[in-house]
Design a protein around this motif. Structure first.
Motif, PDB file in Angstrom:
ATOM      1  N   TRP A 229       0.849  -1.193   0.000  1.00 13.52           N
ATOM      2  CA  TRP A 229       0.000   0.000   0.000  1.00 13.52           C
ATOM      3  C   TRP A 229       0.888   1.248   0.000  1.00 13.52           C
ATOM      4  O   TRP A 229       1.986   1.252   0.572  1.00 13.52           O
ATOM      5  CB  TRP A 229      -0.921   0.025   1.210  1.00 13.52           C
ATOM      6  CG  TRP A 229      -2.034  -0.981   1.118  1.00 13.52           C
ATOM      7  CD1 TRP A 229      -2.063  -2.223   1.646  1.00 13.52           C
ATOM      8  CD2 TRP A 229      -3.265  -0.801   0.414  1.00 13.52           C
ATOM      9  NE1 TRP A 229      -3.228  -2.866   1.344  1.00 13.52           N
ATOM     10  CE2 TRP A 229      -4.009  -1.999   0.566  1.00 13.52           C
ATOM     11  CE3 TRP A 229      -3.820   0.226  -0.340  1.00 13.52           C
ATOM     12  CZ2 TRP A 229      -5.254  -2.190   0.008  1.00 13.52           C
ATOM     13  CZ3 TRP A 229      -5.065   0.058  -0.890  1.00 13.52           C
ATOM     14  CH2 TRP A 229      -5.777  -1.147  -0.726  1.00 13.52           C
TER      15      TRP A 229
ATOM     16  N   GLY B 290       1.092   5.872  -0.374  1.00 15.14           N
ATOM     17  CA  GLY B 290       0.424   7.132  -0.095  1.00 15.14           C
ATOM     18  C   GLY B 290       0.637   7.600   1.324  1.00 15.14           C
ATOM     19  O   GLY B 290       1.158   6.884   2.192  1.00 15.14           O
TER      20      GLY B 290
ATOM     21  N   HIS C  21      -3.441   4.528   1.311  1.00 13.69           N
ATOM     22  CA  HIS C  21      -4.775   4.400   0.765  1.00 13.69           C
ATOM     23  C   HIS C  21      -4.785   3.927  -0.681  1.00 13.69           C
ATOM     24  O   HIS C  21      -5.853   3.662  -1.234  1.00 13.69           O
ATOM     25  CB  HIS C  21      -5.479   5.760   0.820  1.00 13.69           C
ATOM     26  CG  HIS C  21      -4.799   6.825   0.020  1.00 13.69           C
ATOM     27  ND1 HIS C  21      -3.721   7.528   0.510  1.00 13.69           N
ATOM     28  CD2 HIS C  21      -5.020   7.286  -1.239  1.00 13.69           C
ATOM     29  CE1 HIS C  21      -3.310   8.380  -0.403  1.00 13.69           C
ATOM     30  NE2 HIS C  21      -4.074   8.255  -1.488  1.00 13.69           N
ATOM     31  N   SER C  22      -3.614   3.848  -1.348  1.00 13.03           N
ATOM     32  CA  SER C  22      -3.593   3.549  -2.777  1.00 13.03           C
ATOM     33  C   SER C  22      -2.523   2.513  -3.073  1.00 13.03           C
ATOM     34  O   SER C  22      -1.498   2.427  -2.379  1.00 13.03           O
ATOM     35  CB  SER C  22      -3.328   4.836  -3.578  1.00 13.03           C
ATOM     36  OG  SER C  22      -3.180   4.554  -4.947  1.00 13.03           O
ATOM     37  N   ARG C  23      -2.754   1.749  -4.127  1.00  9.89           N
ATOM     38  CA  ARG C  23      -1.743   0.791  -4.608  1.00  9.89           C
ATOM     39  C   ARG C  23      -1.043   1.318  -5.860  1.00  9.89           C
ATOM     40  O   ARG C  23      -0.063   0.717  -6.309  1.00  9.89           O
ATOM     41  CB  ARG C  23      -2.402  -0.551  -4.924  1.00  9.89           C
ATOM     42  CG  ARG C  23      -2.900  -1.304  -3.674  1.00  9.89           C
ATOM     43  CD  ARG C  23      -3.356  -2.693  -4.048  1.00  9.89           C
ATOM     44  NE  ARG C  23      -3.881  -3.437  -2.909  1.00  9.89           N
ATOM     45  CZ  ARG C  23      -3.123  -4.157  -2.073  1.00  9.89           C
ATOM     46  NH1 ARG C  23      -1.807  -4.212  -2.253  1.00  9.89           N
ATOM     47  NH2 ARG C  23      -3.672  -4.806  -1.061  1.00  9.89           N
ATOM     48  N   GLU C  24      -1.573   2.391  -6.452  1.00  9.68           N
ATOM     49  CA  GLU C  24      -0.998   2.882  -7.708  1.00  9.68           C
ATOM     50  C   GLU C  24       0.040   3.975  -7.492  1.00  9.68           C
ATOM     51  O   GLU C  24       1.081   3.992  -8.134  1.00  9.68           O
ATOM     52  CB  GLU C  24      -2.122   3.438  -8.613  1.00  9.68           C
ATOM     53  CG  GLU C  24      -3.037   2.378  -9.212  1.00  9.68           C
ATOM     54  CD  GLU C  24      -4.061   1.908  -8.208  1.00  9.68           C
ATOM     55  OE1 GLU C  24      -4.250   2.604  -7.194  1.00  9.68           O
ATOM     56  OE2 GLU C  24      -4.682   0.830  -8.435  1.00  9.68           O
TER      57      GLU C  24
ATOM     58  N   TYR D 143      -9.502  12.611  -4.473  1.00 15.18           N
ATOM     59  CA  TYR D 143     -10.006  11.857  -5.620  1.00 15.18           C
ATOM     60  C   TYR D 143     -10.605  12.760  -6.693  1.00 15.18           C
ATOM     61  O   TYR D 143     -11.653  12.477  -7.261  1.00 15.18           O
ATOM     62  CB  TYR D 143     -11.043  10.818  -5.181  1.00 15.18           C
ATOM     63  CG  TYR D 143     -10.462   9.769  -4.253  1.00 15.18           C
ATOM     64  CD1 TYR D 143      -9.689   8.723  -4.747  1.00 15.18           C
ATOM     65  CD2 TYR D 143     -10.670   9.856  -2.883  1.00 15.18           C
ATOM     66  CE1 TYR D 143      -9.143   7.784  -3.893  1.00 15.18           C
ATOM     67  CE2 TYR D 143     -10.123   8.923  -2.029  1.00 15.18           C
ATOM     68  CZ  TYR D 143      -9.359   7.879  -2.538  1.00 15.18           C
ATOM     69  OH  TYR D 143      -8.813   6.955  -1.692  1.00 15.18           O
TER      70      TYR D 143
ATOM     71  N   ASP E 109      -1.598  11.963  -3.770  1.00  8.17           N
ATOM     72  CA  ASP E 109      -2.966  12.347  -4.069  1.00  8.17           C
ATOM     73  C   ASP E 109      -3.127  13.823  -3.705  1.00  8.17           C
ATOM     74  O   ASP E 109      -2.146  14.494  -3.346  1.00  8.17           O
ATOM     75  CB  ASP E 109      -3.985  11.472  -3.325  1.00  8.17           C
ATOM     76  CG  ASP E 109      -3.875  11.584  -1.819  1.00  8.17           C
ATOM     77  OD1 ASP E 109      -3.148  12.463  -1.340  1.00  8.17           O
ATOM     78  OD2 ASP E 109      -4.517  10.783  -1.121  1.00  8.17           O
TER      79      ASP E 109
END
Length: 1192
Positions: free
Chosen positions: A656, A658, A662-665, A775, A669
């Motif tokens: 994980w 961020g 909160h993100s895998r990519e 987001y 953010d």
């Protein structure tokens, strides 16, 4: 102890209710609830079991409902015990997570879902304790205490005037956001809703109530309760009065519209009066009724041809004629031209008949007094119209012609331009090139350079040919009086006084012996009463209030915060209150001298106290406690939080990424870097490039404090860091936007309302500055909050939640969760299981402010998205100017109206009502149109309630009969056709609208309404048989009761008569032997005594000697004695004694009776006892030597 405290609280509340009447309500509106895992407070799942793989609860969500407990302010809050102020709860309103969109977007709109209202009937105490609990509804499978999801406890202060307070609570299991407010009920005002003001218009008063609950008299009334009518303006209240506004009724003997003219004596002809029934003759009139002319000459002017009139007596005169005339009135001409009778330069010629005048040009008539008509010769050319003047004429020329006789062509340059202008001819006529200082087509108007008001500070402007000059007031100089001169240079003060310059003036500090503006006058010490200084602490002044003739008062040398103590030799010392020091206790001790605040905290001195304003990352009284940023569990997906200074770091697991795992990519953010920093993804970590002035791993640390530049003026103290600061103001400076001024000694500060900052609370804090929305959502700044406009599929305060459960609704391109509500123009919509249901109010085209000169419209008059403000030529102006108003454009043409119910039409039916709103023009804001007023009515929340089933149509127009009124037509429309339904429905709708207008306090336009009139179709009275039937039933019952009472009274009377007859028979039988043997005596005292003995000895165990031990009422004895004397009228004087035998029958007891010839003493009453002593006299008679005979 808890019960005692509760009782005491109840007693205080009851006491408050006795003292004053109060009424209001406490309202809580839920905004959003988040329970992502669907768990209870003890960690169990609400419904179902946990998944064995990811340990999450099953898809069956919680059945969430809320309870609210409102109680007194508690230092140590206990969740048990009574909710003194009230309780409330909701039904099941959602699952694990849900929100109320309309409550979040617009908190001023009513929202039925998630709203809890707790009414109260006592003075609102401001301080309170609020317990909000979220529970899971389960049909009895668990105990009630096990179903608690989350509990929030809050103790604070709130006033009814405060706006909604939004509270975000983040618990271990769930988080929820809600807003609270306190409002007074109708007709209740004041900070505690305990000020009652009920508008009325009757003989008890004629007034309305303002926003503060103060009575305001209606037009034409005055007085404390507005019961005194204001008479007609100019009415003399000594000779007139009024019972209704605008009247002026005269008392006897006075007349006129203002009762200021007295009635003269009847028959008075040429006389006046000062008081009624007088007849004071006017000049030149006399007689009892002023009917005789004392100046006949002056009144009638009988003498002609210049003769002099002389009054000889009343109504008589003589004329002294000039040379050439004779006769009674000098009417006979002998030498007519001697008196120069010809006017206007005419020449007089005598003729046999008198004289003849030869008139000059322009005059005619016997004496040349008639003006000749010069227009007879038609002097005006080119079709001009001639107007005759005195010895001349004037021509009104047609267009294109001018001049005295319309001989000049206006299209030519000949003689057109004035004031030295140059004339130039063109194809369309001529043009004047004006000299400097002149304007107009013919350069005949001098330019007014003072029209723009260039002179400042009260300077007077004077127009010049090529400009203006300002005449400045004293103390100002410059071209436009913009420079303030030093009034103390040169020094205007005399006698060596020092001059002090003020804002628009100067002040001279005079020596002891001088006074006046410039210290030029010698002070007269005898003007004031002399006083004697007793010592430094006491002064004696003369007074009549004491015997000594003096009054000792304090010298007040130690000021308001010290107590003076006299010392020897006239000295003194001041004992100061806590927190003050100095010789005169005038200095506030600075508690911030030894900086008590740590870690960069700013210290604000108080009275014997201080307060620390901590920088970001620190908290506590002394700013010595590091804020644990990990307390809110920001790390997701199993990440471990590490607390840093004013920051946190998440150690992520399982790839994980961020800031919060909160993100895998990507590591970045929109919320990773704060304060406008730019995030760069470096694979396993991220890096923030910060803006100038910010530092730290996430740009959350301010490098330079904004207080370094000393932004606070007038001695204010700066508190803050980074690009935000707050100024604590000193005494004499105040704030804006609802800031509360906290007063101190020689200082005060502005406590700004939530959402505002700055030294005087002028700055609206931009909550979007920290980029809280994630987001790709859009952040919209609000007052003390922000709004995240989420993309489809996202929800939550920061759009961090993905909506994947539940059947949502799509409306206008947006997605709304099940059960949510939102506003759609003037209607309210709700999503119910995928179906959108909206109220049916015809909103019409919304008024808006046009953009002029690049300035945007007012935020309160913006059009919805996708629409723009366009001009509309048919807007009806109610309060000028209205040129800045337009209407919002609509992509579709407006729907046609199918109704006969229109304003000013006079049409009424079952579905039509007319409301007339009468305004106070002085209170109506400038620029108000009729469409603004109509839009206010359509956006009322009650209109949405009335239009649930049928379409509600509201039309407005200026009233034809009253320029200060707007007429409103209301009707129901069903599928484009006018509804002809129950007339009671439209009557209830009109009443509801009027009731809402009386409660609306946030609209300046509606506050100007002073009267409301409602017209509906008259409903025929229904035939109701209930009232006549009830009247007949009650009448029959009343007659029956009277008959029963008469029967019972007669029965009782007969029973008493039978008892009386039986008693008389018994007495006569018992005393029969006595009647045979006793001699007859007429002494009535014996009768009384006999009967009283019988009465006193009636109990079987009583003897005569024991009579004084009994308790008898005097009134009963006297009544029985009176009756006994009537029954024993023929008995002789006797005395009786009872031998103590129990039975009353004659054969079972012995009665010894004695008679005596001497009269018995009258009854004797002692002064100290109400009992009768006559029985004692009878006992004494038994052993008397006067006994003659014995009978057994």
């Amino acid at each position: 102890m808890f019960k005692c405290a509760t009782c005491l609280t109840y007693c205080r509340l009851l006491n408050t209710l006795r003292v004053s009447q109060s009424s209001g309500y406490f309202e809580l509106q839920l905004i959003e609830v988040q329970n992502a895992n669907g768990e209870l407070s003890d960690g169990d799942c609400c419904d179902g079991e946990r998944n064995t793989q990811d340990l999450r609860c099953s898809s069956d969500e919680c059945d969430t409902y809320f309870r609210v407990c409102l109680k007194e302010y508690q230092t140590d809050v206990t969740t048990k015990g009574s909710c003194i102020y009230g309780t409330g709860s909701t039904n099941v309103i959602g699952g694990n997570s849900f929100q109320f969109k309309s409550a979040k977007n617009n908190q001023n709109r009513n929202n039925d879902g998630g709203k809890i209202v707790i009414p109260f009937q006592f003075a609102w105490p401001v301080s309170y304790t609020l317990i909000v609990e979220a529970w899971d509804w389960d049909n009895g499978t668990h105990s009630s205490e096990d179903l608690l999801i989350e509990r929030s406890v809050r103790k604070e202060r709130i006033n009814h005037r405060d706006d909604r307070q939004t509270i975000q609570y983040n618990g271990l299991t769930a988080s929820f956001e809600y807003s609270i407010r306190v409002r007074c009920d109708e007709n209740y005002y004041g900070s505690k809703c305990n000020k009652l003001c009920r508008p009325r218009d009757d003989w008890h008063g004629h007034y309305v109530c303002d926003q503060l609950g103060n009575r305001g008299c209606m037009e034409g009334w005055m007085g404390t309760y507005c019961t005194t009518a204001i008479c007609k303006q100019g009415c003399n209240l000594l000779q007139g009065a009024c019972h209704a506004p605008g009247e002026c009724k005269c008392t006897y003997g006075w007349q006129g519209p203002f009762c200021d003219s007295c009635l003269p004596y009847p028959g008075c002809v040429h006389g006046t009066c000062v008081k009624p029934w007088q007849c004071t003759c006017e000049k030149n009139w006399g007689g009892l009724l002023c009917e005789k002319d004392l100046n006949y000459c002056g009144t009638n002017k009988p003498c002609k041809n210049g003769g002099t009139c002389m009054n000889t007596e009343p109504d008589e005169y003589n004329c002294a004629c000039p040379d050439g005339y004779s006769g009674k009135n000098c009417e006979i001409a002998e030498h007519a031209c001697v008196s120069n009778p010809c006017a206007n330069g005419g020449t007089c010629h005598e003729v046999p008949s008198g004289f003849e005048c030869h008139c000059p040009a322009g005059w005619a008539g016997p004496t040349c007094a008639k003006d000749t008509d010069e227009c007879l010769s038609n002097p005006c050319a080119q079709g001009g119209t001639c107007i005759d003047m005195e010895n001349g004429f004037e021509c009104l020329c047609l267009p294109q012609w001018a001049g005295n006789t319309c001989q000049i062509d206006v299209n030519s340059c000949h003689g057109q331009c004035q004031n030295g202008a140059t004339c130039k001819e063109g194809q369309r006529g001529y043009v004047c090139a004006c000299s400097p200082g002149f304007v107009g087509r013919h350069c005949d108007i001098q330019r007014n350079s003072c029209a723009s008001g260039p002179c400042r500070n009260g300077g007077r402007c004077h127009t010049l040919l090529d400009g203006f000059v300002c005449e400045c007031p004293h103390g100002y100089t410059g071209t436009t009086c913009e420079v303030q001169s030093n009034l103390c240079s040169p020094n205007p003060c005399q006698n060596k006084a020092q001059c002090h310059s003020l804002m628009d003036d100067f002040y001279c500090a005079c020596p002891d012996d001088y006074e006046g503006k410039t210290c030029s006058e010698l002070k007269d010490h005898c003007k004031t009463n002399p006083c004697e200084v007793i010592d430094s602490c006491t002064v004696a002044v003369a007074t009549n209030g004491t015997q000594e003739g003096v009054w000792h008062i304090s010298s007040n040398v130690c000021g308001p915060h010290g107590r003076c103590i006299s010392q020897p030799a006239g000295n003194f010392t001041c004992s100061c209150e806590q927190g003050f020091t100095g010789t005169y206790c005038h200095e506030n001790i600075n508690d911030c001298v030894t900086p008590p605040c740590k870690n960069g905290g700013t210290c604000i001195d108080g009275i014997s106290s201080f307060k620390c304003f901590c920088p970001d990352g620190w908290e506590g009284t002394l700013c010595d406690m590091d804020v644990n940023e990990c307390s809110r569990n920001p790390c997701k997906n199993g990440g471990r939080c590490v607390d840093l200074l004013n920051d946190f770091y998440c150690q992520c697991q399982d790839n994980w990424k961020g800031k919060t795992c909160h993100s895998r990519e990507s590591q970045c953010d929109s919320s990773t870097c704060s304060n406008g920093g730019t995030c760069f993804d470096h694979g396993d970590t991220f890096r923030c490039t910060c803006l100038s002035g910010w530092g730290g791993s996430t740009c959350n640390t301010a490098k330079n404090s904004t207080c370094d530049s000393n932004p606070c003026e007038n001695g204010g103290t700066c508190v803050g860091a980074g690009d935000a600061y707050t100024c604590i103001c000193k005494d004499g400076w105040e704030g804006y936007n609802g800031g509360v001024c906290v007063d101190g000694v020689n200082w005060f500060r502005c406590e700004c309302a939530p959402g505002f900052a700055g030294p005087d609370c002028r700055i609206n804090i931009d909550e979007c500055q920290s980029s809280p929305c994630a987001y790709g959502s859009t952040c919209v700044d609000e007052i003390n909050s922000f709004l995240c406009v989420c993309p489809l599929g996202r929800a939550g305060p920061r759009c961090q939640e993905f909506i994947g459960i539940g059947k949502a609704c799509r409306y206008s391109g947006l997605q709304f969760p099940h059960g949510s509500r939102w506003e759609e123009e003037c209607n309210t919509c709700q999503c119910v299981n995928g179906i959108v249901r909206c109220s049916k109010v015809r909103c019409g085209r919304r008024p808006c402010l046009l953009q002029r000169g690049g300035a945007g419209p007012d935020s309160s008059a913006l059009c919805p998205r996708g629409q723009e403000c366009v001009e509309h030529q048919f807007l009806t102006c109610f309060a000028k100017p209205c040129h800045q108003w337009g209407v919002c454009s609509t992509p579709d043409p407006p729907l046609p109206l199918h109704t006969q119910c229109e304003p000013n039409s006079g049409y009424l039916d079952n579905s039509c009502a007319r409301i007339t709103l009468i305004f106070n023009r002085d209170k109506v804001p400038q620029g108000t149109t009729v469409e603004n007023i109509c839009s206010e009515l359509r956006y009322l929340p009650i209109a949405q309630t009335l239009a649930k089933d049928c379409t509600l149509l509201i039309l407005c127009d200026l009233s034809y009969s009253n320029s200060d009124a707007v007429e409103v037509a209301m009707s129901y429309d069903q599928d484009g056709q006018e509804q002809n339904g129950d007339r009671g429905q439209i009557q209830e709708a009109a009443s509801a609208i009027v009731g809402a207008l009386s409660k609306r306090h946030n609209s300046t336009v509606m506050l100007a309404v002073v009267e409301v009139k409602v017209e509906t179709q008259v409903m025929p009275q229904s035939v109701d048989h209930l009232v006549p039937v009830l009247c007949v039933v009650f009448g029959v019952l009343w007659i029956f009761c009277i008959v029963v009472c008469v029967w019972w009274t007669r029965k009782r009377k007969k029973e008493r008569e039978r008892e009386s007859a039986a008693e008389d028979s018994t007495v006569n039988n018992q005393l029969e032997p006595l009647r045979v043997s006793l001699p007859q005596h007429k002494d009535n005292r014996g009768k009384d005594i006999q009967h009283e003995c019988k009465k006193l000895m009636s109990p079987p165990d009583r003897t005569c000697d024991g009579a004084e031990g009994e308790e008898e009422e005097d009134g009963e004895e006297e009544e029985e004695l009176r009756r006994g004397g009537m029954e024993l009228d023929k008995f002789s004087t006797q005395k009786c004694s009872l031998a103590g035998v129990q039975d009353k029958v004659m054969g079972k007891r012995g009665v010894i009776c004695t008679t005596r010839s001497a009269p018995v003493k009258p009854p004797h009453r002692t002064a100290y006892s109400p009992k009768d002593n006559r029985c004692k006299n009878l006992n004494a008679a038994n052993v008397s030597e006067d006994i003659k005979d014995h009978y057994v």
